[in-house]
Scaffold this motif. Structure first.
Motif, mmCIF file in Angstrom:
data_model
loop_
_atom_site.group_PDB
_atom_site.id
_atom_site.type_symbol
_atom_site.label_atom_id
_atom_site.label_comp_id
_atom_site.label_asym_id
_atom_site.label_seq_id
_atom_site.Cartn_x
_atom_site.Cartn_y
_atom_site.Cartn_z
ATOM 1 N N ASP A 216 3.431 3.052 -9.584
ATOM 2 C CA ASP A 216 2.413 3.939 -9.361
ATOM 3 C C ASP A 216 3.239 3.452 -7.675
ATOM 4 N N ARG A 217 4.296 4.830 -6.972
ATOM 5 C CA ARG A 217 4.317 4.871 -5.332
ATOM 6 C C ARG A 217 3.312 4.370 -4.967
ATOM 7 N N ALA A 218 1.736 5.134 -4.939
ATOM 8 C CA ALA A 218 0.826 4.801 -3.898
ATOM 9 C C ALA A 218 0.738 3.054 -4.133
ATOM 10 N N LEU A 219 0.498 2.275 -5.102
ATOM 11 C CA LEU A 219 1.425 0.994 -5.461
ATOM 12 C C LEU A 219 1.422 0.149 -4.233
ATOM 13 N N LEU A 220 2.962 1.027 -3.872
ATOM 14 C CA LEU A 220 3.885 0.036 -3.240
ATOM 15 C C LEU A 220 3.116 0.933 -1.804
ATOM 16 N N HIS A 221 2.843 2.138 -1.002
ATOM 17 C CA HIS A 221 2.383 1.932 -0.146
ATOM 18 C C HIS A 221 0.817 1.370 0.106
ATOM 19 N N ALA A 222 0.345 0.892 -0.742
ATOM 20 C CA ALA A 222 -0.427 0.365 -0.037
ATOM 21 C C ALA A 222 -0.644 -1.148 0.182
ATOM 22 N N LEU A 223 1.043 -1.894 -0.295
ATOM 23 C CA LEU A 223 1.322 -3.005 -0.374
ATOM 24 C C LEU A 223 1.526 -3.018 0.860
ATOM 25 N N ALA A 224 2.496 -1.973 1.175
ATOM 26 C CA ALA A 224 3.559 -2.473 2.608
ATOM 27 C C ALA A 224 2.458 -1.734 4.083
ATOM 28 N N HIS A 225 1.881 -0.938 3.592
ATOM 29 C CA HIS A 225 0.421 -1.492 4.529
ATOM 30 C C HIS A 225 -0.698 -2.412 4.554
ATOM 31 N N ALA A 226 -0.443 -3.001 3.678
ATOM 32 C CA ALA A 226 -1.253 -4.163 3.768
ATOM 33 C C ALA A 226 -0.705 -5.572 4.493
ATOM 34 N N LEU A 227 0.520 -5.200 4.033
ATOM 35 C CA LEU A 227 1.667 -5.799 5.096
ATOM 36 C C LEU A 227 1.657 -6.036 6.426
ATOM 37 N N VAL A 228 1.740 -4.437 6.984
ATOM 38 C CA VAL A 228 1.494 -4.200 8.335
ATOM 39 C C VAL A 228 0.719 -4.600 8.858
ATOM 40 N N ASP A 229 -0.263 -4.602 7.962
ATOM 41 C CA ASP A 229 -1.515 -4.763 8.662
ATOM 42 C C ASP A 229 -2.469 -6.624 8.817
ATOM 43 N N VAL A 230 -1.301 -7.567 8.219
ATOM 44 C CA VAL A 230 -1.615 -8.298 8.209
ATOM 45 C C VAL A 230 -0.738 -8.682 9.940
ATOM 46 N N ALA A 231 0.248 -8.145 9.863
ATOM 47 C CA ALA A 231 1.101 -8.438 10.459
ATOM 48 C C ALA A 231 0.631 -7.858 11.903
ATOM 49 N N GLU A 232 0.313 -7.115 12.036
ATOM 50 C CA GLU A 232 -0.648 -6.514 13.215
ATOM 51 C C GLU A 232 -1.611 -7.115 13.544
ATOM 52 N N HIS A 233 -2.398 -7.788 12.638
ATOM 53 C CA HIS A 233 -3.958 -7.540 12.922
ATOM 54 C C HIS A 233 -3.867 -8.962 13.003
ATOM 55 N N VAL A 234 -3.069 -9.904 12.082
ATOM 56 C CA VAL A 234 -3.880 -11.565 11.693
ATOM 57 C C VAL A 234 -2.954 -12.288 13.203
ATOM 58 N N HIS A 235 -4.059 -12.933 13.664
ATOM 59 C CA HIS A 235 -3.065 -13.367 14.641
ATOM 60 C C HIS A 235 -4.072 -15.201 14.799
#
Lengths: 202, 367
Positions: A37-56
């Motif tokens: 489902d394309r929604a799963l791809l968006h969720a995955l992409a969002h999770a990746l961006v979230d990690v990149a932007e917020h984890v330090h």
């Protein structure tokens, strides 16, 4: 007209940079994702961006956190400020936490010294450790060097011991020896020899 | 231990091959280059869980044009045991009953393999490196702790040598990597010494029984860094000794850019009447001494494990005369070993007794 790079090939090439994933496995993953489902791809992409932007890195212990400033362990007021456990990786910290045996604080080096892999002292979080001990964490009395009992881990512990020798701290190294519940007669010789050499007073 | 069946897929020149070996002796017969030795290597891989001859990458063992290869062995060892080794571009992976093997050395120690290949003559006629490798092959099979100790030592040596090759040597890092090196060096030296202490008397006895060229042969461990008897001196004393030698030799090591003291310089001295065999042995003598080493290894492994090992003999007819080959077959029956022999023709072998003869032609088998 300039054509953008083929998105399938681009994703395959990104995935194949991950450890344990080759070109073929990467392609299989991409095709698997495309069947979802394309929604799963968006969720995955969002999770990746979230990690990149917020984890330090935590500004105190260098572990990874999504909290502002310091991580949840460093924030916890019930932790023992006099004992600091130095570990190589976050996974090692998780393993020690899972024992429930340790209630002090941590410092994550993010690696061990390895001339072969090009990991030098300046690649480890040593300066932040020294800064902590001289700054906010003056109450530390004991430093547990809990790098792994491998060649690199031992060397890293010895390097740290020399570096911190003049700080007036008690430096300890995690023990190694025969497994709990094991039979002495089945223990391998080097391990048993070490257990004898590093025996403790009862 | 018995190997009931071995299935090979995509290993060297073997496409898909199933071999059901004879419980006592299986003779693989064929012209050169047909795949006899490859089949022997496949059996070694699944029973020793490492290649018969060292390879740079596991992918070298995979058949040309294939991505992966696999060897599956069905053993009987206190019950049935299915072992599979899968060869991939990135490495090899062993599974038992479908589950990944975490402690490969222990499993390999339970299985037990002795091989006898033409290269083994270097154990007598080659340099120290050849003899060290010969000793290590035996120690792998005899001592379960050996594989881990050897790997740890190699890593410590490589790390230390890399530090010494830096344009500017970091003395603090070298100080830190020296104790783990010393630790690993002492563990390895003690295991090698133990293997030699156990191998030596049995080797002399086997050499005596062979008679002729082999009479009066002895074997001894010669440490590359310790003057004391490594087998009987406490680890702590050996560690202190090596640490001191490395500390004293630091300047020379920095000039030569390499670790100059340690078990990387170990040797095994095979001697006859007190003189090194390497300089004396004729081709015939060397073959007799190698045979005595192998017979001793089979005997020790049988005693240690309570079951005969697999014995893999590559082209022994070229290496042994009929009398010695007959002695070898006799020893096999004494020890209940399961044997695999490759040969270009049975006429060069002594009477074989109960066995299976399997033809190997162009990567395929013919019963």
């Amino acid at each position: 007209m300039t054509s953008s790079p083929d998105p399938i090939r681009a994703l395959t090439s990104q995935l194949s940079r991950l450890p344990g994933i080759g070109e073929r496995t990467a392609l299989r993953l991409v095709h698997h994702l495309l069947r979802q489902d394309r929604a799963l791809l968006h969720a995955l992409a969002h999770a990746l961006v979230d990690v990149a932007e917020h984890v330090h890195e935590c500004s105190r212990c260098c572990s990874l956190t999504a909290n502002e400033g310091v991580c949840s362990v460093c924030r916890d007021p019930r932790r023992d400020d006099t004992v600091l456990c130095v570990i190589a990786t976050m996974q090692d910290q998780a393993a020690i936490e899972a024992t429930g045996e340790f209630r002090g604080r941590y410092h994550v080096l993010h690696g061990t010294l390895s001339p072969l892999d090009g990991t030098r002292p300046e690649d480890l979080r040593l300066q932040p450790l020294l800064a902590r001990l001289q700054g906010d964490d003056k109450s530390v009395r004991e430093l547990i060097l809990a790098t792994p009992p491998s060649v690199d881990g031992e060397a890293t512990a010895l390097y740290l011991a020399k570096l911190l020798g003049a700080h007036g701290l008690s430096l300890t190294r995690i023990a190694s020896g025969v497994p709990v519940g094991g039979d002495l007669q089945f223990a391998d010789k080097p391990t048993l020899a070490r257990a004898i050499a590093l025996r403790r007073v009862l | 231990m018995l190997l009931h069946e071995v299935f090979v897929d995509g290993f060297r020149n073997l496409a898909q091959v199933t071999l059901r070996p004879h419980p006592r002796l299986t003779v693989l017969i064929g012209d050169n280059g047909q795949g006899k030795t490859n089949l022997l290597e496949a059996i070694h891989l699944v029973a020793a869980l490492r290649p018969l001859r060292p390879v740079e990458r596991a992918a070298e063992l995979v058949a040309f044009g294939r991505e992966t290869g696999l060897v599956r062995g069905r053993f009987a060892l206190d019950g049935p045991l299915d072992v599979e080794v899968r060869l991939e571009q990135r490495g090899r992976k062993a599974t038992v009953g479908g589950k990944a093997v975490r402690d490969v050395a222990t499993l390999a120690g339970r299985l037990g393999v002795v091989s006898f290949v033409p290269d083994d003559a270097t154990m007598i006629r080659g340099g120290p490196g050849d003899r060290r490798r010969g000793l290590d092959r035996f120690a792998y099979a005899l001592l379960p702790a050996f594989a881990a100790a050897s790997r740890r030592f190699d890593e410590a040596l490589e790390q230390r040598n890399r530090l010494l090759k830096e344009p500017v040597v970091d003395d603090d890092a070298l100080d830190a990597f020296t104790p783990p090196f010393v630790d690993a060096a002492v563990d390895l030296a003690r295991l090698r010494a133990e293997a030699c202490v156990r191998w030596a008397p049995v080797f002399s006895a086997e050499a005596h029984a062979l008679g002729g060229d082999a009479l009066g042969a002895t074997l001894g461990y010669q440490s590359g860094c310790f003057d004391d008897d490594v087998a009987t001196t406490a680890s702590a004393a050996l560690q202190q000794h090596l640490q001191q030698r490395l500390d004293r030799g630091r300047d020379v090591e920095k000039r030569k850019r390499s670790t100059l003291c340690g078990p990387q310089l170990d040797d095994v001295v095979v001697a006859k009447a007190g003189r090194g065999a390497r300089f004396l042995a004729s081709q015939g003598e060397a073959r007799a001494l190698v045979l005595a080493l192998k017979l001793a290894a089979v005997r020790l492994l049988t005693e240690a494990r309570g079951q005969g090992p697999l014995l893999l003999l590559d082209d022994v007819a070229g290496e042994l005369d009929r009398h010695r080959a007959a002695r070898l077959l006799q020893s096999i029956d004494e020890h209940d070993a399961q044997v695999f022999v490759t040969t270009t023709g049975t006429d060069t072998l002594p009477p074989l007794g109960d066995c299976a003869v399997v033809g190997v032609h162009d990567g395929r088998l013919r019963a």
